[in-house]
Design an enzyme around this catalytic site. Structure first.
Site, PDB file in Angstrom:
ATOM      1  N   ARG A 239       0.842  -1.193   0.000  1.00  0.00           N
ATOM      2  CA  ARG A 239       0.000   0.000   0.000  1.00  0.00           C
ATOM      3  C   ARG A 239       0.877   1.242   0.000  1.00  0.00           C
ATOM      4  O   ARG A 239       1.956   1.270   0.602  1.00  0.00           O
ATOM      5  CB  ARG A 239      -0.920   0.027   1.241  1.00  0.00           C
ATOM      6  CG  ARG A 239      -2.169  -0.834   1.113  1.00  0.00           C
ATOM      7  CD  ARG A 239      -3.090  -0.311   0.015  1.00  0.00           C
ATOM      8  NE  ARG A 239      -4.334  -1.054  -0.092  1.00  0.00           N
ATOM      9  CZ  ARG A 239      -4.522  -2.108  -0.872  1.00  0.00           C
ATOM     10  NH1 ARG A 239      -3.526  -2.592  -1.588  1.00  0.00           N
ATOM     11  NH2 ARG A 239      -5.705  -2.677  -0.946  1.00  0.00           N
ATOM     12  N   GLU A 268      -3.613   8.074  -5.280  1.00  0.00           N
ATOM     13  CA  GLU A 268      -3.773   7.419  -6.575  1.00  0.00           C
ATOM     14  C   GLU A 268      -4.985   8.000  -7.299  1.00  0.00           C
ATOM     15  O   GLU A 268      -6.012   8.249  -6.677  1.00  0.00           O
ATOM     16  CB  GLU A 268      -3.923   5.907  -6.381  1.00  0.00           C
ATOM     17  CG  GLU A 268      -2.679   5.278  -5.742  1.00  0.00           C
ATOM     18  CD  GLU A 268      -2.826   3.780  -5.463  1.00  0.00           C
ATOM     19  OE1 GLU A 268      -3.962   3.256  -5.615  1.00  0.00           O
ATOM     20  OE2 GLU A 268      -1.826   3.147  -5.094  1.00  0.00           O
ATOM     21  N   HIS A 287      -0.816   0.460  -9.645  1.00  0.00           N
ATOM     22  CA  HIS A 287      -1.579  -0.332  -8.675  1.00  0.00           C
ATOM     23  C   HIS A 287      -2.393  -1.424  -9.375  1.00  0.00           C
ATOM     24  O   HIS A 287      -3.601  -1.554  -9.184  1.00  0.00           O
ATOM     25  CB  HIS A 287      -2.510   0.557  -7.843  1.00  0.00           C
ATOM     26  CG  HIS A 287      -2.979  -0.112  -6.579  1.00  0.00           C
ATOM     27  ND1 HIS A 287      -3.440   0.576  -5.492  1.00  0.00           N
ATOM     28  CD2 HIS A 287      -3.050  -1.433  -6.230  1.00  0.00           C
ATOM     29  CE1 HIS A 287      -3.796  -0.266  -4.535  1.00  0.00           C
ATOM     30  NE2 HIS A 287      -3.559  -1.486  -4.972  1.00  0.00           N
TER      31      HIS A 287
END
Length: 331
Positions: A239, A268, A287
């Site tokens: 993360r 993000e 991601h």
């Protein structure tokens, strides 16, 4: 399945369609399903909030004491995804609410494989090799690639993904260091449980695989990053928010021999003006490096199965707060 079969789904704006099969599967199994755009919208509906037995929502959304107290009959909180950084797991445990996530074996092993992929891509400078071909088959002046065999690999966080990574890199005859505040499983033979400072100073490769929580947010700042070896490799696939990105970018500019590979970021999507984007020694992916067909296909069925277990009074296969089981209402 009548007393506890009321299920609320709060969708993620970024993955709205993902929740459709979950809602359909639960309704088909006899659950009473209501859907909401936001957690506040659920709380604002007194009848729905008072009857909600299971809440299904992405783990990035904030489910804290305020939300939990607004759902007095809640017995289960389910994220279809692995991350539950928005859930106050301690508050849920204190209220007897079981927390489950999408840590399916397909998801875990996909992330483990992807972590190894990024580690090797950084060690072997894959981006530069592709640039060499694009520039006309030029050869570098010196070899920048390095072998994994015999290196010291430090793993920060040793949950299921960390364990799966350790199993996959064992054939490379690496020395394994693990830093985690609560070691819950035995380490492989020869591995060491060390503190963070020792891991950073001794590791050739540092893998950040810890969950994001109050203990790990900002864990690696400038002082910690400066402890890394002069030619270390840093891989972050768990993360964003664990590594101080500004400090990392500054360190990579000062020390171009260090390499980094990041799939996750504090905010993000990653900002277009992020200083990380212009660094040749950084591999950046959006991601999704560990999102495989198999992992994505496993999530909705796992979420459905977890909810059906919860409404039936059974603990699901994946429980994030096992301490709650002593008091959790079964039946």
């Amino acid at each position: 399945m009548t007393e506890h079969n009321t299920v609320a789904i709060v969708r993620s704006p970024a993955a709205r369609s993902f929740f459709d099969p979950i809602a359909e599967g639960l309704a088909g199994a006899g659950c009473e399903v209501t859907e909401f755009e936001t957690l506040d919208a659920l709380i604002a509906e007194p009848e729905a909030a008072s009857r909600c037995a299971v809440l299904v929502t992405p783990g990035a959304l904030v489910v804290d004491a305020r939300v939990l107290d607004a759902l007095p009959r809640l017995r289960g909180l389910v994220s279809p995804f692995i991350g539950i950084e928005g859930f106050d797991v301690g508050a849920a445990t204190r209220r007897g609410v079981l927390v489950a996530n999408g840590s399916t074996w397909q998801n875990v092993e996909s992330m483990a494989e992807a972590t190894v992929l990024l580690m090797l891509a950084a060690l072997y400078d894959l981006d530069d090799a592709r640039d060499q071909l694009a520039a006309g088959w030029r050869r570098p002046g010196g070899m920048r690639s390095r072998m994994l065999k015999g290196r010291t690999v430090g793993v920060i966080g040793y949950g299921r993904i960390g364990q799966a990574v350790a199993a996959r890199i064992a054939p490379w005859e690496v020395s394994l260091l693990v830093s985690t505040p609560r070691l819950k499983v035995p380490l492989p033979a020869g591995a060491e449980h060390v503190d963070l400072e020792a891991l950073l100073s001794r590791s050739d490769i540092v893998l950040v695989l810890a969950s994001l929580n109050a203990e790990t947010r900002g864990l690696l700042g400038q002082a910690e990053l400066d402890r890394m070896k002069q030619d270390a490799v840093l891989v972050v696939t768990s993360r964003g928010g664990i590594v101080d990105e500004a400090a990392l970018a500054a360190m990579l500019r000062r020390r171009p021999e260090v390499r980094a590979a990041l799939d996750v970021f504090a905010t993000e999507p990653l900002a277009e003006d992020s200083p990380l984007r212009d660094l040749p020694s950084a591999i950046l992916t959006p991601h999704g490096i560990g999102h495989t067909r198999e992992s994505i296909a496993s999530l909705a069925p796992a979420a459905i199965a977890a909810v059906l277990d919860l409404v039936a009074g059974r603990p699901p296969e994946i429980v994030c707060n096992p301490d709650v089981l002593d008091t959790w209402p079964a039946g």
